[in-house]
Design an enzyme around this catalytic site. Structure first.
Site, PDB file in Angstrom:
ATOM      1  N   ASP A 119       0.859  -1.188   0.000  1.00 39.75           N
ATOM      2  CA  ASP A 119       0.000   0.000   0.000  1.00 39.75           C
ATOM      3  C   ASP A 119       0.896   1.240   0.000  1.00 39.75           C
ATOM      4  O   ASP A 119       1.750   1.385   0.873  1.00 39.75           O
ATOM      5  CB  ASP A 119      -0.880  -0.015   1.249  1.00 39.75           C
ATOM      6  N   LYS A 123      -0.809   9.835   1.309  1.00 40.04           N
ATOM      7  CA  LYS A 123      -0.920  11.061   2.101  1.00 40.04           C
ATOM      8  C   LYS A 123       0.243  11.161   3.086  1.00 40.04           C
ATOM      9  O   LYS A 123       0.620  10.181   3.725  1.00 40.04           O
ATOM     10  CB  LYS A 123      -2.257  11.085   2.842  1.00 40.04           C
ATOM     11  N   TYR A 197      -1.169  -9.198  -8.902  1.00 39.78           N
ATOM     12  CA  TYR A 197      -1.314  -7.771  -9.180  1.00 39.78           C
ATOM     13  C   TYR A 197      -0.345  -7.339 -10.276  1.00 39.78           C
ATOM     14  O   TYR A 197      -0.711  -6.604 -11.197  1.00 39.78           O
ATOM     15  CB  TYR A 197      -1.040  -7.008  -7.880  1.00 39.78           C
TER      16      TYR A 197
END
Length: 218
Positions: A119, A123, A197
């Site tokens: 991940d 931010k 992925y």
């Protein structure tokens, strides 16, 4: 990416404590040699998803031990099913938070750590959650042997740039780096083991960023 809850996968983890540990107490040391039945080198994938990468490695390298560390219980169950179906005795599943890595593995216990498509936590206020943040690097350094390596892959250019800077600032050395892994030499491409992925996004032309890095002598 969070997977949809699958009750069967959760139940499978609970039914096979010999192959999967579900959030063990960090205060209790895990005897990995006893769980594997040998003291072969251990390699860890932190965040294993559905397990295509780690199960492929386990099949390719029966002389090594592998641990799939995955915080989502459903994902852990999916990996466990693959392990059981394919008879991978050199693979264990650890359903736990990577923040407790040192407690679960101990110092100098691991030869390699894989970080695949983690991940990115884009931010800035979430920087400490990134798996290449300096506090995580310190944990990896503790559990890796002196010549141990981190192998990192991502499709996120921002996370890759951040990770290079973070590792460089930590004083790590880089043995390999690519900003388009799937267009490297034939030898490198053939040796690469894809995640689910990775296959999905590389097939759409998305560049895959990769680096191999180690720590200076302890």
């Amino acid at each position: 990416m969070r997977l949809k809850n699958k009750p069967w996968a959760n139940e499978l983890v609970e039914e096979h404590p010999e192959s999967a540990l579900d959030r063990p107490n960090p205060a209790e040391k895990i005897d990995w040699a006893a769980r594997f039945g040998n003291d072969k080198p251990i390699e860890i994938e932190v965040g294993s998803g559905k397990g295509q990468f780690i199960t492929t490695l386990a099949k390719q390298h029966p002389d090594r031990n592998f641990v799939a560390m995955e915080i989502q219980k459903t994902a852990a169950g999916i990996i466990l099913k693959k392990k059981l179906d394919e008879g991978l005795d050199n693979l264990q599943i650890l359903c736990a938070d990577a923040a407790n890595l040192v407690a679960y593995f101990g110092e100098n216990s691991t030869s390699k750590i894989y970080l695949n498509f983690s991940d990115p936590w884009p931010k800035s206020r979430h920087e400490k959650r990134r798996l290449t943040y300096k506090d995580f690097l310190a944990k990896y350094q503790a559990v890796l042997t002196g010549d141990g390596l981190i192998e990192f892959k991502t499709d996120n250019s921002g996370l890759f740039a951040y990770s290079v800077k973070s590792m460089n600032n930590y004083g790590m050395h880089f043995d390999f780096m690519s900003v388009d892994l799937h267009h490297e030499s034939e030898e490198i491409v053939e040796k690469n083991v894809e995640t689910e992925y990775e296959h999905k996004f590389a097939s759409k032309g998305q560049p895959i960023y990769c680096l191999h890095a180690g720590f200076l002598a302890k």
